[in-house]
Design a protein around this motif. Structure first.
Motif, PDB file in Angstrom:
ATOM      1  N   ALA A  95       0.836  -1.204   0.000  1.00 25.90           N
ATOM      2  CA  ALA A  95       0.000   0.000   0.000  1.00 25.90           C
ATOM      3  C   ALA A  95       0.872   1.257   0.000  1.00 25.90           C
ATOM      4  O   ALA A  95       0.601   2.221  -0.732  1.00 25.90           O
ATOM      5  CB  ALA A  95      -0.924  -0.001   1.216  1.00 25.90           C
ATOM      6  N   SER A 107      -4.692   2.850  -0.458  1.00 31.19           N
ATOM      7  CA  SER A 107      -5.120   2.308   0.835  1.00 31.19           C
ATOM      8  C   SER A 107      -4.740   0.830   0.925  1.00 31.19           C
ATOM      9  O   SER A 107      -4.524   0.163  -0.093  1.00 31.19           O
ATOM     10  CB  SER A 107      -6.625   2.468   1.007  1.00 31.19           C
ATOM     11  N   GLU A 136      -6.725  -1.529   1.824  1.00 27.48           N
ATOM     12  CA  GLU A 136      -7.825  -2.283   1.220  1.00 27.48           C
ATOM     13  C   GLU A 136      -7.664  -2.363  -0.295  1.00 27.48           C
ATOM     14  O   GLU A 136      -7.862  -3.421  -0.908  1.00 27.48           O
ATOM     15  CB  GLU A 136      -9.157  -1.625   1.578  1.00 27.48           C
TER      16      GLU A 136
END
Length: 447
Positions: A88, A94, A96
């Motif tokens: 990331a 991010s 995610e």
């Protein structure tokens, strides 16, 4: 209910039992229920598990759980380790988003390697609603609000019409063990914040909120299809692409009644968000030259066009051409030859093929980008002209200026490549030896 719903979706989209399925298996209730249903229905399945190392021992325990589960049922399992936090940071996204990109990239790689047709994930209706609010907050446009599709190419999501609670209840009734991710309660994650703080309020305001949202998704999908059709039409009619450069005529996009939505969809693949698109539209009334940036692309508001190009670090590199060179490939593909002038010689009038007086040329020749203050004597002129003024006269855009290469002999500009030669190096009646330099553009010419 769960089994019947999955079976109905698989039938609707033609997922037949003779096609092995790759099931994304996290160890949570959704993916465990999905794998169990596939096995009950008699499908041949392979499972794929990602260990993102985000929760220390808990992540490793998830891996052990799915390994033991698949071993006990003779289900082929593939495991891949990723370090999502580090990725990331490296990608500037991010955690995610990094995890999503990593896992899907690996899933498709595995699909190709194992010659599989279907990839199945355990996404359900509550996931879709959470994503709706995430995208609403991010300003992703109608595309991000319309919800997920049951099928997208080879990706199948058979449980989108089901609630998380229904899936967990199915697991309890069938005695299917699953792992619970402890980070699901951490509201520092945006999705969890929506799950625990936003959705309870919506359900309190409307006890049938889930069903209402499923209806909304159907309406939004239909609305999106109308928008998508118009975006495709506009792209086909007015957008010009040349190499890695994309141009949108300002006058035409400015007149479109839905210009904000259309321009956002045209620029979305290049990473521009809705806020930046609004700023771009505001710049239509300003003087040309303003630039806008996404992570990997730059948009220049030129006089007549919006020009999108990849972001590059332009280094002040010098490329040399020796007197023996017949062809160079970088930074420009050139073919070079020297010959004695004959009586039947005809001077080229083409901008990509020039004839120069070879006796006025000093090797090695140099190719470089233009510098501020550069000047030359354009063919036909007796005085020097700044290159910046020449660019203005030729109506070159900022991007075209940056991509222009110069050919120099010593410190003198011989040729603004593809544009104009310097008058001092032209062929005259006294020229005895010719230097021909040709820019090669087509595949045919290169061959």
């Amino acid at each position: 209910m769960v089994k019947q719903e999955v079976q109905k979706v698989l039938a609707r989209y033609g997922v037949r039992k003779e096609h092995p399925v790759l099931v994304a298996l996290s160890g949570g209730p959704d993916s465990m229920a999905l794998l169990n249903v596939f096995m009950e229905l008699g499908y041949s399945c392979l499972a794929a598990h990602c260990n993102f190392h985000l929760r220390g021992e808990e992540s490793d325990d998830d891996e052990k759980f799915v390994v033991n589960y698949c071993l006990g049922r003779d289900i082929p399992l593939h495991v891949r380790h990723f370090y999502a936090k580090e990725e990331a940071v490296k990608r500037g996204v991010s955690i995610e988003m990094a995890a999503r990109e990593l896992r899907y990239s690996w899933f498709w790689e595995l699909m190709d390697k194992k010659n599989l047709y279907w990839l199945a994930t355990g996404h359900h209706g509550d996931d879709m609603i959470e994503t709706f609010f995430l995208n609403l907050a991010r300003g992703t446009g109608l595309r991000g609000l319309k919800g997920m599709q049951f099928r997208k190419g080879q990706l199948i999501r058979p449980m989108l019409a089901l609630r998380r609670q229904e899936i967990e209840q199915y697991c309890y009734e069938q005695g299917i063990h699953f792992r619970t991710d402890s980070s699901n309660t951490d509201t520092a994650f945006q999705r969890n914040n929506i799950r625990h703080n936003v959705l309870p309020v919506m359900n309190m305001l409307n006890p049938s909120f889930f069903n209402t949202m499923m209806h909304n998704f159907r309406n939004l999908e239909e609305a999106w299809q109308i928008v998508e059709k118009e975006v495709i039409s506009v792209r086909k009619e007015i957008v010009a692409e040349e190499g890695d450069q994309m141009m949108i005529p300002i006058r035409l996009i400015e007149k479109h009644p839905q210009r904000s939505t259309i321009l956002f969809e045209l620029l979305r693949p290049y990473g521009f968000n809705s806020q930046t698109v609004s700023e771009i539209i505001d710049s239509f009334e300003a003087i040309p030259g303003k630039q806008f940036f996404s992570a990997n692309y730059r948009l220049v508001r030129d006089r007549f066009n919006l020009v999108v190009v990849p972001i590059r670090e332009f280094k002040d590199e010098l490329f040399y051409i020796d007197s023996e060179e017949k062809e160079i490939l970088s930074p420009v593909h050139l073919k070079i030859r020297q010959f004695e002038r004959k009586n039947d010689f005809r001077i080229s009038r083409l901008p990509d093929c020039v004839h120069l007086d070879a006796d006025h040329i000093d090797f090695p020749l140099v190719i470089r980008h233009w510098h501020k203050g550069d000047q030359f004597r354009p063919l036909g002129m007796e005085t020097f002209k700044k290159l910046s003024d020449f660019f203005v006269d030729e109506k070159l855009s900022l991007v075209e200026k940056e991509r222009t290469w110069l050919l120099l002999s010593g410190d003198d500009i011989v040729w603004v490549i593809g544009q104009r030669i310097d008058d001092r190096f032209k062929v005259t009646s006294n020229t005895k030896n010719i230097l021909e330099i040709k820019v090669l553009n087509s595949v045919k010419e290169r061959e």
